[in-house]
Write a protein that holds these residues in place. Structure first.
Motif, PDB file in Angstrom:
ATOM      1  N   LEU A  79       0.684  -1.338   0.192  1.00 30.84           N
ATOM      2  CA  LEU A  79       0.069   0.143   0.105  1.00 30.84           C
ATOM      3  C   LEU A  79       0.782   1.188  -0.165  1.00 30.84           C
ATOM      4  O   LEU A  79       0.302   2.381   0.003  1.00 30.84           O
ATOM      5  N   GLN A  80       2.063   1.062  -0.048  1.00 30.89           N
ATOM      6  CA  GLN A  80       2.961   2.361   0.055  1.00 30.89           C
ATOM      7  C   GLN A  80       3.361   2.723  -1.200  1.00 30.89           C
ATOM      8  O   GLN A  80       4.113   3.957  -1.260  1.00 30.89           O
ATOM      9  N   LEU A  81       3.016   2.117  -1.977  1.00 28.85           N
ATOM     10  CA  LEU A  81       3.260   2.718  -3.741  1.00 28.85           C
ATOM     11  C   LEU A  81       2.479   4.020  -3.725  1.00 28.85           C
ATOM     12  O   LEU A  81       1.406   3.981  -3.853  1.00 28.85           O
ATOM     13  N   GLN A  82       3.198   5.201  -3.810  1.00 29.53           N
ATOM     14  CA  GLN A  82       2.451   6.379  -3.979  1.00 29.53           C
ATOM     15  C   GLN A  82       1.705   6.744  -5.140  1.00 29.53           C
ATOM     16  O   GLN A  82       0.811   7.320  -5.013  1.00 29.53           O
ATOM     17  N   ALA A 130      -0.208   4.865  -8.099  1.00 28.93           N
ATOM     18  CA  ALA A 130      -0.485   3.560  -8.500  1.00 28.93           C
ATOM     19  C   ALA A 130       0.021   3.200  -9.987  1.00 28.93           C
ATOM     20  O   ALA A 130       0.088   2.056 -10.282  1.00 28.93           O
ATOM     21  N   ARG A 131       0.034   4.268 -10.864  1.00 26.97           N
ATOM     22  CA  ARG A 131       0.456   3.925 -12.258  1.00 26.97           C
ATOM     23  C   ARG A 131       1.571   3.459 -12.261  1.00 26.97           C
ATOM     24  O   ARG A 131       2.187   2.811 -13.256  1.00 26.97           O
ATOM     25  N   ALA A 132       2.708   3.612 -11.243  1.00 24.82           N
ATOM     26  CA  ALA A 132       3.862   3.071 -11.213  1.00 24.82           C
ATOM     27  C   ALA A 132       4.091   1.438 -11.249  1.00 24.82           C
ATOM     28  O   ALA A 132       5.055   0.939 -11.569  1.00 24.82           O
ATOM     29  N   ARG A 133       2.749   1.062 -10.877  1.00 18.77           N
ATOM     30  CA  ARG A 133       2.715  -0.640 -10.677  1.00 18.77           C
ATOM     31  C   ARG A 133       2.927  -1.267 -11.959  1.00 18.77           C
ATOM     32  O   ARG A 133       3.832  -2.351 -12.142  1.00 18.77           O
ATOM     33  N   GLU A 134       2.673  -0.500 -13.111  1.00 17.07           N
ATOM     34  CA  GLU A 134       2.743  -1.307 -14.203  1.00 17.07           C
ATOM     35  C   GLU A 134       4.076  -0.802 -15.057  1.00 17.07           C
ATOM     36  O   GLU A 134       3.980  -0.941 -16.565  1.00 17.07           O
ATOM     37  N   HIS A 135       4.333   0.338 -14.622  1.00 18.23           N
ATOM     38  CA  HIS A 135       5.726   1.242 -15.421  1.00 18.23           C
ATOM     39  C   HIS A 135       6.882   0.302 -15.645  1.00 18.23           C
ATOM     40  O   HIS A 135       7.224  -0.414 -14.649  1.00 18.23           O
ATOM     41  N   ARG A 136       7.033  -0.143 -16.773  1.00 24.38           N
ATOM     42  CA  ARG A 136       8.070  -1.192 -17.225  1.00 24.38           C
ATOM     43  C   ARG A 136       9.478  -0.397 -17.174  1.00 24.38           C
ATOM     44  O   ARG A 136       9.672   0.751 -17.743  1.00 24.38           O
ATOM     45  N   VAL A 137      10.500  -1.045 -16.470  1.00 16.33           N
ATOM     46  CA  VAL A 137      11.886  -0.592 -16.752  1.00 16.33           C
ATOM     47  C   VAL A 137      12.744  -1.681 -17.418  1.00 16.33           C
ATOM     48  O   VAL A 137      12.443  -2.560 -17.483  1.00 16.33           O
ATOM     49  N   TRP A 165      12.324   2.475  -4.620  1.00 18.24           N
ATOM     50  CA  TRP A 165      12.862   3.075  -5.650  1.00 18.24           C
ATOM     51  C   TRP A 165      11.835   3.962  -6.373  1.00 18.24           C
ATOM     52  O   TRP A 165      12.273   5.186  -6.761  1.00 18.24           O
ATOM     53  N   ALA A 166      10.582   3.596  -6.642  1.00 19.38           N
ATOM     54  CA  ALA A 166       9.693   4.320  -7.445  1.00 19.38           C
ATOM     55  C   ALA A 166       9.141   5.428  -6.621  1.00 19.38           C
ATOM     56  O   ALA A 166       9.020   6.685  -6.851  1.00 19.38           O
ATOM     57  N   ASN A 167       8.920   5.222  -5.252  1.00 21.81           N
ATOM     58  CA  ASN A 167       8.463   6.328  -4.511  1.00 21.81           C
ATOM     59  C   ASN A 167       9.560   7.377  -4.372  1.00 21.81           C
ATOM     60  O   ASN A 167       9.159   8.324  -3.942  1.00 21.81           O
TER      61      ASN A 167
END
Length: 130
Positions: free
Chosen positions: A32-35, A37-44, A122-124
């Motif tokens: 729940l700490q992912l600030q 939500a779009r970052a969940r499927e952001h591909r690197v 890292w995303a946050n």
């Protein structure tokens, strides 16, 4: 046994299935700490992520990042892919026939969970490689 539990999300609440008493990923506090939500499927780029993990000494996470979610996309990786990989490991653990298989899968699952946590951190922080 199938229960539902509520988990907060941005803009409301969603029901999360709880199978056999094991909490689902969406119900885990660190998830729940992912600030954003779009970052969940952001591909690197997978190779860039592996190199960044190795540079910081996260060898086990780098190993998992090399193959987690590879059936979906061999060149890149997202937090969502890692979480789906972990869910698949949970199913494989339930189907394992020997203690050795269970232990190997549990070790792999723990490392994949740590990879997901690292990627979320890292995303946050805006540090997730591009």
């Amino acid at each position: 046994m199938m229960r539902a539990m509520e988990s907060p999300t941005q803009g409301g609440r969603e029901l999360v299935a709880n199978v056999g008493g094991a909490p689902r990923w969406e119900a885990q506090p660190w998830r729940l700490q992912l600030q954003d939500a779009r970052a969940r499927e952001h591909r690197v780029a997978r190779s860039v992520l592996v190199a960044a993990l190795l540079a910081e000494g996260f060898t086990a996470e780098a190993e998992v990042a090399g193959f987690a979610g590879a059936l979906e996309d061999r060149a890149s990786l997202s937090i969502g892919q890692v979480l789906r990989f972990v869910d698949g490991l949970r199913v494989r653990m339930a189907l394992a026939c020997t203690d050795d298989e269970v232990l190997q899968l549990a070790y792999l699952r723990r490392n994949a969970e740590e990879l997901a946590e690292r990627m979320i951190d890292w995303a946050n922080a805006g540090r997730l490689p591009a």
